[in-house]
Write an enzyme that holds these catalytic residues in place. Structure first.
Site, mmCIF file in Angstrom:
data_model
loop_
_atom_site.group_PDB
_atom_site.id
_atom_site.type_symbol
_atom_site.label_atom_id
_atom_site.label_comp_id
_atom_site.label_asym_id
_atom_site.label_seq_id
_atom_site.Cartn_x
_atom_site.Cartn_y
_atom_site.Cartn_z
ATOM 1 N N ASP A 214 2.599 18.331 39.388
ATOM 2 C CA ASP A 214 3.330 19.569 39.132
ATOM 3 C C ASP A 214 4.833 19.307 39.171
ATOM 4 O OD1 ASP A 214 1.269 21.287 38.712
ATOM 5 O OD2 ASP A 214 1.274 22.153 40.717
ATOM 6 N N LYS A 236 4.625 23.442 35.090
ATOM 7 C CA LYS A 236 4.529 24.821 34.606
ATOM 8 C C LYS A 236 5.900 25.450 34.746
ATOM 9 C CE LYS A 236 -0.317 25.424 35.844
ATOM 10 N NZ LYS A 236 -1.281 26.207 36.642
#
Length: 430
Positions: A214, A236
């Protein structure tokens, strides 16, 4: 008979002196089910007995007394205890002996018996007279580290600690080469500082073939990975390009089925707004087991790094963590903002920077005092950490004026004003 005995003993002293010139030969003793005799039930025995028991040794303790810990081991049936002083013949049949009584004469006599019976013997009172030395030992994931530095036990312990720590945190690469079982792990990387990942998380990261990372994970750790490790960017970025959750799930399953060791490296904790359960469920549906490694949640660690306790005696007896990724009036919101406004404790909001104006208005509308103190901690625990203080009434304008950007943790409540010293409106850690 006297003459040959004298002839046999006459070179003993030179041989003993010569032995001191050579290093000890390291060997791992397999003592499971084998007789081990320990003389003395004091602190030395207390330190050494657990390892002997863990090795499966058949331990006989010979001592008139023992420390409470040693006595408890005897009462639990882990060792046999003969409650008397050493007697000639006690070493007979032993594979290994630990001599640690407070009686020098008994120690010398027992050591001599061990020499005659060819029993390896450790002496706590005279290492030079011993036939074996106890190394500084440590264990990590099936690996036993044993260090000998001759007459410097503190150095032995220091070297042991450095090696074991390196194995545990992954900074010392020691990949499996035999019987290696692939794994899938959902690893919480903590709030951002690479030093705040758990020891287990870092070790698994060091053993991975594939890392799906991430944006909010400890990115600095990726630079430490060997060249053969495939790193997949699952960032993201809000309102930017992203890797759909379904694609992440598919990547986890595909690499696991290919027999690779896979680490899903996430920011904070996998199960705190991290979609970790969705990934665990996807793996389970594919028949793949996974390990979940908890991480330090940014909801607690980031405020702490900025000097804010989420609880404090006489100020806040509870704290509530909510997601602010959707506005209070959004039909998708599952947060009871009306009830939150009535709480007297601390409110921690994650992913709420762009919605904080609407959130503040909603809390005030439901009774929260407009002057309630508030702090936004941007890039918490990293070199770019920045704290901005405001109130519910002023936060929307403050965020615009100070250009506060995600990721940031928002803390609302009187704990914001607690701290070792008065803080300016904006503090930055460079």
């Amino acid at each position: 008979m006297a003459e040959p005995i004298e002839h046999a003993e006459s070179p003993a002293q030179p041989q003993h002196a010569a032995r001191d010139e050579y290093p000890a030969y390291p060997v791992g003793l397999r003592l499971a089910g084998r007789r081990v005799v320990v003389l003395g039930g004091g602190q030395v025995a207390q330190r050494r007995l657990p390892a002997l028991v863990a090795a499966g040794a058949d331990v006989t303790l010979i001592s008139p007394s023992a420390t409470p810990s040693v006595e408890a081991m005897a009462e639990a049936g882990q060792i046999s205890w003969t409650r008397r002083r050493y007697q000639e013949g006690d070493i007979a049949g032993a594979w290994y002996a630990l001599v640690s009584t407070s009686d020098p004469v008994a120690n010398e006599t027992a050591s001599a018996e061990a020499e005659r019976t060819k029993t390896w013997c450790v002496r706590s009172d005279d290492a030079e007279a011993a036939t074996a030395w106890t190394p500084a030992t440590g264990r990590s994931e099936g690996v036993t580290v044993a260090v000998l530095t001759g007459r410097d036990p503190r150095r032995s312990a220091a070297v042991r600690d450095a090696i074991v720590e390196g194995l545990r945190d992954g900074s010392l690469a020691a990949p499996h080469s035999r019987d290696r079982t692939p794994f899938v792990a959902l690893v919480g990387g903590g709030p951002g500082d690479p030093d705040l990942i758990t020891v287990r998380g870092r070790r698994l990261l060091a053993e991975a073939d594939v890392v799906i990372a991430d944006r909010l994970g400890p990115r600095d750790l990726l630079d430490e990975l060997p060249p053969h490790v495939e790193v997949i960017d699952a960032a993201k970025i809000p309102y930017g390009r992203f890797m759909a959750q379904e694609a992440i799930n598919n990547a986890l399953v595909e690499h696991a089925k290919a027999g690779r060791s896979v680490v899903r490296l996430k920011g904070g904790d996998p199960f705190v707004f991290g979609r970790g359960m969705e990934e665990a469920q996807a793996l389970a549906q594919a028949g793949i087991a996974c390990t979940v490694v908890p991480g330090i949640s940014s909801s607690i660690s980031v405020p702490a790094a900025a000097g804010i306790p989420v609880t404090h005696r006489g100020v806040a007896h509870e704290f509530t963590v909510v997601s602010g990724h959707v506005a209070p009036d959004d039909p998708r919101s599952l947060v009871d903002w009306k009830s939150l406004a009535k709480l007297t404790g601390t409110l921690v909001i994650l992913m709420g920077v762009d919605k904080i104006g609407a959130i503040a208005e909603t809390l005030i509308a439901h009774g929260k005092a407009p002057e309630t103190p508030l702090a936004l901690v941007q890039e918490g625990t990293t070199a770019a950490q920045r704290r901005v203080d405001a109130t519910l009434a002023t936060v929307a304008e403050t965020v615009r004026a100070q250009d506060v950007r995600p990721p940031a943790v928002i803390v609302i409540g009187d704990v914001v004003t607690e701290g070792p010293h008065t803080r300016p409106a904006v503090t930055e850690l460079r």
